[in-house]
Design a protein around this motif. Structure first.
Motif, PDB file in Angstrom:
ATOM      1  N   ALA A 178       0.718  -1.498   0.011  1.00 21.26           N
ATOM      2  CA  ALA A 178       0.373   0.115  -0.003  1.00 21.26           C
ATOM      3  C   ALA A 178       0.631   0.954   0.019  1.00 21.26           C
ATOM      4  O   ALA A 178       0.617   2.414  -1.162  1.00 21.26           O
ATOM      5  N   LEU A 179       2.384   1.136   1.255  1.00 24.77           N
ATOM      6  CA  LEU A 179       2.981   2.464   1.865  1.00 24.77           C
ATOM      7  C   LEU A 179       3.685   2.493  -0.806  1.00 24.77           C
ATOM      8  O   LEU A 179       4.150   3.766  -1.070  1.00 24.77           O
ATOM      9  N   LEU A 181       3.581   1.530  -3.563  1.00 28.53           N
ATOM     10  CA  LEU A 181       2.112   1.252  -4.621  1.00 28.53           C
ATOM     11  C   LEU A 181       1.431   3.198  -4.576  1.00 28.53           C
ATOM     12  O   LEU A 181       1.284   3.641  -5.930  1.00 28.53           O
ATOM     13  N   SER A 182       1.377   3.550  -4.197  1.00 29.86           N
ATOM     14  CA  SER A 182       1.434   4.236  -3.363  1.00 29.86           C
ATOM     15  C   SER A 182       2.377   6.252  -3.783  1.00 29.86           C
ATOM     16  O   SER A 182       1.589   7.056  -4.432  1.00 29.86           O
ATOM     17  N   GLY A 183       3.805   5.152  -3.636  1.00 28.80           N
ATOM     18  CA  GLY A 183       4.861   6.218  -2.825  1.00 28.80           C
ATOM     19  C   GLY A 183       4.922   6.564  -4.740  1.00 28.80           C
ATOM     20  O   GLY A 183       5.492   7.269  -5.585  1.00 28.80           O
ATOM     21  N   LEU A 184       4.935   4.636  -5.446  1.00 28.31           N
ATOM     22  CA  LEU A 184       5.149   4.990  -6.456  1.00 28.31           C
ATOM     23  C   LEU A 184       4.305   6.020  -7.731  1.00 28.31           C
ATOM     24  O   LEU A 184       4.450   6.672  -8.155  1.00 28.31           O
ATOM     25  N   SER A 185       2.893   5.637  -7.898  1.00 23.92           N
ATOM     26  CA  SER A 185       1.773   6.616  -7.853  1.00 23.92           C
ATOM     27  C   SER A 185       2.630   7.987  -8.575  1.00 23.92           C
ATOM     28  O   SER A 185       1.767   8.720  -9.195  1.00 23.92           O
ATOM     29  N   VAL A 186       2.718   8.702  -7.442  1.00 21.84           N
ATOM     30  CA  VAL A 186       2.407   9.837  -6.705  1.00 21.84           C
ATOM     31  C   VAL A 186       3.654  10.864  -7.028  1.00 21.84           C
ATOM     32  O   VAL A 186       3.726  11.322  -7.763  1.00 21.84           O
ATOM     33  N   GLY A 187       4.307   9.767  -7.188  1.00 22.68           N
ATOM     34  CA  GLY A 187       6.126  10.647  -7.848  1.00 22.68           C
ATOM     35  C   GLY A 187       6.087  10.004  -8.804  1.00 22.68           C
ATOM     36  O   GLY A 187       6.225  11.464  -9.173  1.00 22.68           O
ATOM     37  N   LEU A 188       5.580   9.188  -9.673  1.00 18.21           N
ATOM     38  CA  LEU A 188       5.593   8.818 -11.223  1.00 18.21           C
ATOM     39  C   LEU A 188       4.638  10.321 -11.761  1.00 18.21           C
ATOM     40  O   LEU A 188       4.603  10.477 -12.687  1.00 18.21           O
ATOM     41  N   GLY A 189       3.475  10.361 -11.533  1.00 18.35           N
ATOM     42  CA  GLY A 189       2.552  11.491 -11.160  1.00 18.35           C
ATOM     43  C   GLY A 189       3.058  12.753 -11.346  1.00 18.35           C
ATOM     44  O   GLY A 189       2.645  14.136 -12.286  1.00 18.35           O
ATOM     45  N   ALA A 190       4.256  12.763 -10.301  1.00 15.90           N
ATOM     46  CA  ALA A 190       4.536  14.652 -10.297  1.00 15.90           C
ATOM     47  C   ALA A 190       5.958  14.095 -11.793  1.00 15.90           C
ATOM     48  O   ALA A 190       6.292  15.907 -11.689  1.00 15.90           O
ATOM     49  N   CYS A 191       6.000  13.308 -11.585  1.00 16.88           N
ATOM     50  CA  CYS A 191       8.158  13.643 -12.481  1.00 16.88           C
ATOM     51  C   CYS A 191       7.135  13.030 -14.223  1.00 16.88           C
ATOM     52  O   CYS A 191       7.803  13.880 -14.513  1.00 16.88           O
ATOM     53  N   LEU A 192       6.377  13.231 -14.918  1.00 13.73           N
ATOM     54  CA  LEU A 192       5.324  12.839 -15.878  1.00 13.73           C
ATOM     55  C   LEU A 192       4.209  13.369 -15.784  1.00 13.73           C
ATOM     56  O   LEU A 192       3.011  12.502 -16.597  1.00 13.73           O
ATOM     57  N   PRO A 193       4.191  14.691 -15.396  1.00 16.94           N
ATOM     58  CA  PRO A 193       2.398  15.457 -15.511  1.00 16.94           C
ATOM     59  C   PRO A 193       1.793  15.597 -16.586  1.00 16.94           C
ATOM     60  O   PRO A 193       2.163  15.548 -17.785  1.00 16.94           O
ATOM     61  N   ASN A 194       0.425  15.498 -16.623  1.00 17.93           N
ATOM     62  CA  ASN A 194      -0.358  15.931 -18.501  1.00 17.93           C
ATOM     63  C   ASN A 194      -1.099  16.918 -17.905  1.00 17.93           C
ATOM     64  O   ASN A 194      -2.544  16.917 -17.873  1.00 17.93           O
ATOM     65  N   PHE A 195      -0.372  18.385 -17.589  1.00 17.64           N
ATOM     66  CA  PHE A 195      -1.828  19.361 -16.782  1.00 17.64           C
ATOM     67  C   PHE A 195      -2.702  19.623 -18.222  1.00 17.64           C
ATOM     68  O   PHE A 195      -3.492  20.612 -18.179  1.00 17.64           O
ATOM     69  N   GLY A 263      10.593  -2.815  -0.686  1.00 17.84           N
ATOM     70  CA  GLY A 263       9.247  -1.736  -0.329  1.00 17.84           C
ATOM     71  C   GLY A 263       9.611  -0.868  -0.078  1.00 17.84           C
ATOM     72  O   GLY A 263       8.809   0.702   0.010  1.00 17.84           O
ATOM     73  N   GLY A 264      10.705  -0.431   1.036  1.00 19.96           N
ATOM     74  CA  GLY A 264      11.495   1.182   1.300  1.00 19.96           C
ATOM     75  C   GLY A 264      10.979   1.870   0.064  1.00 19.96           C
ATOM     76  O   GLY A 264      11.392   3.400  -0.156  1.00 19.96           O
ATOM     77  N   ALA A 265      12.913   1.735  -0.749  1.00 16.17           N
ATOM     78  CA  ALA A 265      13.052   2.367  -1.294  1.00 16.17           C
ATOM     79  C   ALA A 265      12.326   2.642  -2.581  1.00 16.17           C
ATOM     80  O   ALA A 265      11.935   3.516  -3.446  1.00 16.17           O
ATOM     81  N   GLY A 266      11.103   1.308  -2.869  1.00 15.13           N
ATOM     82  CA  GLY A 266       9.937   1.909  -3.537  1.00 15.13           C
ATOM     83  C   GLY A 266       8.981   3.257  -3.482  1.00 15.13           C
ATOM     84  O   GLY A 266       7.821   3.803  -4.729  1.00 15.13           O
ATOM     85  N   THR A 267       9.519   3.382  -2.099  1.00 14.14           N
ATOM     86  CA  THR A 267       7.992   4.727  -2.019  1.00 14.14           C
ATOM     87  C   THR A 267       9.088   5.898  -1.938  1.00 14.14           C
ATOM     88  O   THR A 267       8.286   6.734  -1.933  1.00 14.14           O
ATOM     89  N   TRP A 268      10.216   5.243  -1.255  1.00 12.54           N
ATOM     90  CA  TRP A 268      10.947   7.061  -1.250  1.00 12.54           C
ATOM     91  C   TRP A 268      11.904   7.533  -2.135  1.00 12.54           C
ATOM     92  O   TRP A 268      11.493   8.463  -2.657  1.00 12.54           O
TER      93      TRP A 268
END
Length: 283
Positions: A178-179, A181-195, A263-268
């Motif tokens: 949970a932590l 996949l949330s960090g991955l989606s939020v982080g990549l969402g900020a790296c590859l945004p589509n405004f 898991g920790g690396a994939g979150t941070w």
């Protein structure tokens, strides 16, 4: 007279009108341990999510079907499949929960920052930095994913009467997923945004959304395979211990430690990359 005028002008009682929905207040009390600014951002995202039936209705259907299946899994398999096969069923249900969490974060969490693009100037007026905006979205995603995935995992293990060690490992694995996949989606969402896009479904199936989905699948396979997989292999060697104490060998703990590290690396790491990219953006 003024109180009556305000009551008529606002369509009812001021406290009831502007006090917020009971779900918003409940979530705010649930997140009492988070600082007020981040907590308000989480409640804002939750309010946006619950006001869109096209999003929460899909989640409700999937969660209802999964809960219905897992609540009856013992009735379906208890008399038809030998006791040792409960080990495999338990592992598959954990894997299915991980896939559902990955699909949820890829479909609903990844587009969240992109949808803020056209109105980001409003958030820029608030006295908070951009990093806190990402942590607020991470908190919203992690809270929802932890509650749903832990509920399904605990329900499954109780119905299958799994050993307590397997149940604890499943709870820990679901938390890390949970932590992460949330960090991955939020982080990549900020790296590859589509405004430029306003439809979240189109953002989710774009290049960034596809990359996030593939990365999430690889992440969950690594975490589940290393954290929970070795314990199920050890239990398969001694199926008679099902329902009793399980003495796990040392290599299961070593693999679990590696899975937790991933898991920790994939979150941070995605969160850090997303915060760096968000700081350099100009709106």
């Amino acid at each position: 007279y003024r109180r009556g005028y305000n009551r008529v002008a606002t369509g009812g009682d001021l406290r009831r009108r502007f006090g917020g929905h009971w779900l918003d207040r409940g979530l705010e009390r649930l997140l009492f341990f988070i600082d007020p600014q981040t907590r308000l951002l989480i409640v804002k995202d939750f309010r946006t999510f619950r006001r869109d039936p096209a999003q929460w209705f899909q989640v409700a259907i999937f969660l209802g079907l999964v809960t219905l299946y897992f609540s009856n899994v013992r009735r379906f398999y208890r008399s038809d499949i030998p006791t040792g096969f409960q080990n495999g069923i338990s592992f598959l249900t954990l894997l299915a929960t991980a896939f559902l969490t990955c699909a949820y974060t890829g479909r609903f969490i990844f587009p969240m920052l992109s949808l803020e693009g056209r109105k980001f100037w409003i958030l820029g007026l608030l006295p908070l930095n951009r990093d806190r905006l990402l942590w607020g979205k991470f908190g919203f995603s992690a809270t929802w994913c932890v509650l749903t995935s832990e509920f399904v995992v605990i329900l499954t293990d109780v119905m299958l009467q799994m050993p307590w060690l397997i149940a604890v490992i499943h709870i820990l694995t679901a938390l890390v997923l949970a932590l992460g996949l949330s960090g991955l989606s939020v982080g990549l969402g900020a790296c590859l945004p589509n405004f430029r896009e306003t439809d979240p479904s189109k953002i989710a199936v774009g290049f960034g959304g596809t990359l996030n989905l593939v990365a999430g699948l690889l992440f969950l396979l690594a975490v589940v395979g290393l954290t929970a997989g070795p314990f199920h292999v050890a239990l398969a060697w001694e199926p008679e211990r099902l329902g009793g104490p399980l003495q796990a060998p040392w290599w299961t703990w070593a693999a679990a430690a590696l899975g937790l590290a991933i898991g920790g690396a994939g979150t941070w790491l995605p969160m850090r990359a997303g915060m760096r990219n968000l700081r350099r953006m100009e709106f």
